[in-house]
Design a protein around this motif. Structure first.
Motif, PDB file in Angstrom:
ATOM      1  N   THR A   1      30.591  43.354  43.332  1.00 48.19           N
ATOM      2  CA  THR A   1      30.986  44.610  42.699  1.00 48.19           C
ATOM      3  C   THR A   1      31.595  44.366  41.319  1.00 48.19           C
ATOM      4  O   THR A   1      31.378  45.134  40.379  1.00 48.19           O
ATOM      5  N   VAL A   2      32.370  43.288  41.213  1.00 51.96           N
ATOM      6  CA  VAL A   2      32.965  42.937  39.926  1.00 51.96           C
ATOM      7  C   VAL A   2      31.862  42.748  38.890  1.00 51.96           C
ATOM      8  O   VAL A   2      31.923  43.270  37.773  1.00 51.96           O
ATOM      9  N   ASP A   3      30.807  42.010  39.288  1.00 49.81           N
ATOM     10  CA  ASP A   3      29.675  41.770  38.387  1.00 49.81           C
ATOM     11  C   ASP A   3      28.923  43.067  38.106  1.00 49.81           C
ATOM     12  O   ASP A   3      28.554  43.352  36.969  1.00 49.81           O
ATOM     13  N   LEU A   4      28.709  43.848  39.164  1.00 50.60           N
ATOM     14  CA  LEU A   4      27.923  45.077  39.053  1.00 50.60           C
ATOM     15  C   LEU A   4      28.514  46.045  38.041  1.00 50.60           C
ATOM     16  O   LEU A   4      27.813  46.615  37.205  1.00 50.60           O
ATOM     17  N   PHE A   5      29.809  46.239  38.101  1.00 51.37           N
ATOM     18  CA  PHE A   5      30.451  47.219  37.216  1.00 51.37           C
ATOM     19  C   PHE A   5      31.084  46.575  35.980  1.00 51.37           C
ATOM     20  O   PHE A   5      31.820  47.227  35.238  1.00 51.37           O
ATOM     21  N   ASP A   6      30.821  45.295  35.768  1.00 50.94           N
ATOM     22  CA  ASP A   6      31.408  44.579  34.636  1.00 50.94           C
ATOM     23  C   ASP A   6      32.923  44.701  34.573  1.00 50.94           C
ATOM     24  O   ASP A   6      33.502  44.885  33.490  1.00 50.94           O
ATOM     25  N   PHE A   7      33.559  44.636  35.742  1.00 50.93           N
ATOM     26  CA  PHE A   7      35.025  44.656  35.765  1.00 50.93           C
ATOM     27  C   PHE A   7      35.546  43.339  35.213  1.00 50.93           C
ATOM     28  O   PHE A   7      34.904  42.303  35.329  1.00 50.93           O
ATOM     29  N   LYS A   8      36.727  43.394  34.620  1.00 50.84           N
ATOM     30  CA  LYS A   8      37.343  42.170  34.112  1.00 50.84           C
ATOM     31  C   LYS A   8      38.435  41.728  35.076  1.00 50.84           C
ATOM     32  O   LYS A   8      39.258  42.529  35.504  1.00 50.84           O
ATOM     33  N   LYS A   9      38.423  40.428  35.395  1.00 49.54           N
ATOM     34  CA  LYS A   9      39.381  39.926  36.373  1.00 49.54           C
ATOM     35  C   LYS A   9      40.818  40.143  35.923  1.00 49.54           C
ATOM     36  O   LYS A   9      41.721  40.314  36.743  1.00 49.54           O
ATOM     37  N   GLU A  10      41.031  40.163  34.601  1.00 51.90           N
ATOM     38  CA  GLU A  10      42.414  40.337  34.121  1.00 51.90           C
ATOM     39  C   GLU A  10      42.911  41.779  34.295  1.00 51.90           C
ATOM     40  O   GLU A  10      44.091  42.048  34.148  1.00 51.90           O
ATOM     41  N   ASP A  11      41.997  42.700  34.630  1.00 51.12           N
ATOM     42  CA  ASP A  11      42.425  44.082  34.894  1.00 51.12           C
ATOM     43  C   ASP A  11      43.000  44.249  36.295  1.00 51.12           C
ATOM     44  O   ASP A  11      43.610  45.272  36.613  1.00 51.12           O
ATOM     45  N   PHE A  12      42.775  43.240  37.147  1.00 54.09           N
ATOM     46  CA  PHE A  12      43.227  43.352  38.536  1.00 54.09           C
ATOM     47  C   PHE A  12      44.629  42.784  38.721  1.00 54.09           C
ATOM     48  O   PHE A  12      45.092  41.962  37.941  1.00 54.09           O
ATOM     49  N   ILE A  13      45.270  43.219  39.794  1.00 54.75           N
ATOM     50  CA  ILE A  13      46.592  42.694  40.128  1.00 54.75           C
ATOM     51  C   ILE A  13      46.494  41.204  40.475  1.00 54.75           C
ATOM     52  O   ILE A  13      45.429  40.712  40.818  1.00 54.75           O
ATOM     53  N   ASP A  14      47.620  40.531  40.393  1.00 56.53           N
ATOM     54  CA  ASP A  14      47.647  39.101  40.712  1.00 56.53           C
ATOM     55  C   ASP A  14      47.605  38.890  42.226  1.00 56.53           C
ATOM     56  O   ASP A  14      47.848  39.814  42.993  1.00 56.53           O
TER      57      ASP A  14
END
Lengths: 154, 76
Positions: free
Chosen positions: A118-131
């Motif tokens: 899903t991260v790849d699919l929607f081009d989410f950035k890992k730094e946008d997520f909580i730790d």
């Protein structure tokens, strides 16, 4: 050995965001080992800035202060207004905010897996997520779920 | 009734009273008693279930003036 709860959280609207966090935090309080796999729209619940909204549109069971036809519900601003009203109602009734429940889950060591696909699919950035979260796929979920006493798809 | 610690869970709704109790019990030692005051009517059944599942003992559960009072003894 501790009981285990496995949850798949696949939805990202305000109403659907509550069950995974409520059940996970409560199970942790009951000494369960808990893992939540966030996938598709559920993944947005892991963003640092939570922005879950609720829409009365296509949701005829949602209690409304006044009956409102779909045609009115689709007007610009209606979604924001419904979200604001719902959040206020929750606050008035002593229902925890999503942010609070989420951090309670983290404090209770609920393990969080974010769906890499899903991260790849929607081009989410890992730094946008909580730790403190891990990234993985379906096989990662099954490793835990196959030994779980309770498994939920939400 | 005697208690070692008191928790005010008034105004909190499910699942917060349970989560607060869990946290407070963690700061106490085995055998100590925690008094909880809540306004969530669902908490009556929930505290029974919580205690049954966690091995803590629900010594007392009472209701009055829209408030629910519980006395929980932490498991040894």
């Amino acid at each position: 050995m501790a009981k285990k709860l496995a949850i798949i959280a696949s939805k990202g609207t305000l109403d659907w965001a509550y069950p995974p966090f409520i059940l996970a935090s409560t199970a942790a309080a009951l000494d369960y080992e808990v893992q939540i796999f966030f996938t598709f729209y559920g993944l947005t619940l892991l963003k640092k800035e939570l922005d879950a909204k609720i829409s009365p549109l296509g949701n005829p069971a949602m209690p409304m202060p006044v009956p409102m036809p779909n045609l009115v519900q689709m007007l610009p601003g209606m979604e924001s207004m419904a979200t604001m009203m719902m959040k206020q109602k929750m606050k008035d009734k002593g229902v925890a905010s999503l942010e609070e429940l989420r951090s309670l889950c983290q404090e209770a060591d609920v393990k969080v897996i974010a769906c890499q696909m899903t991260v790849d699919l929607f081009d989410f950035k890992k730094e946008d997520f909580i730790d403190g979260i891990e990234f993985g796929g379906a096989a990662t979920f099954f490793e835990f779920a196959s030994e779980a006493d309770v498994s939920l798809f939400i | 009734m005697d208690f070692d610690k008191e928790l005010d869970a008034r105004g909190l709704n499910c699942p917060l009273p349970i989560l607060r109790v869990k946290k407070t019990l963690a700061e106490m030692t085995g055998g100590q008693a925690l008094k909880v005051v809540a306004t969530d009517s669902g908490s009556v059944k929930d505290f029974q279930a919580f205690c049954r599942q966690t091995g803590n003992e629900l010594l007392e559960s009472s209701e009055g003036n829209g408030e629910y009072t519980f006395l929980i003894k932490k498991k040894a």
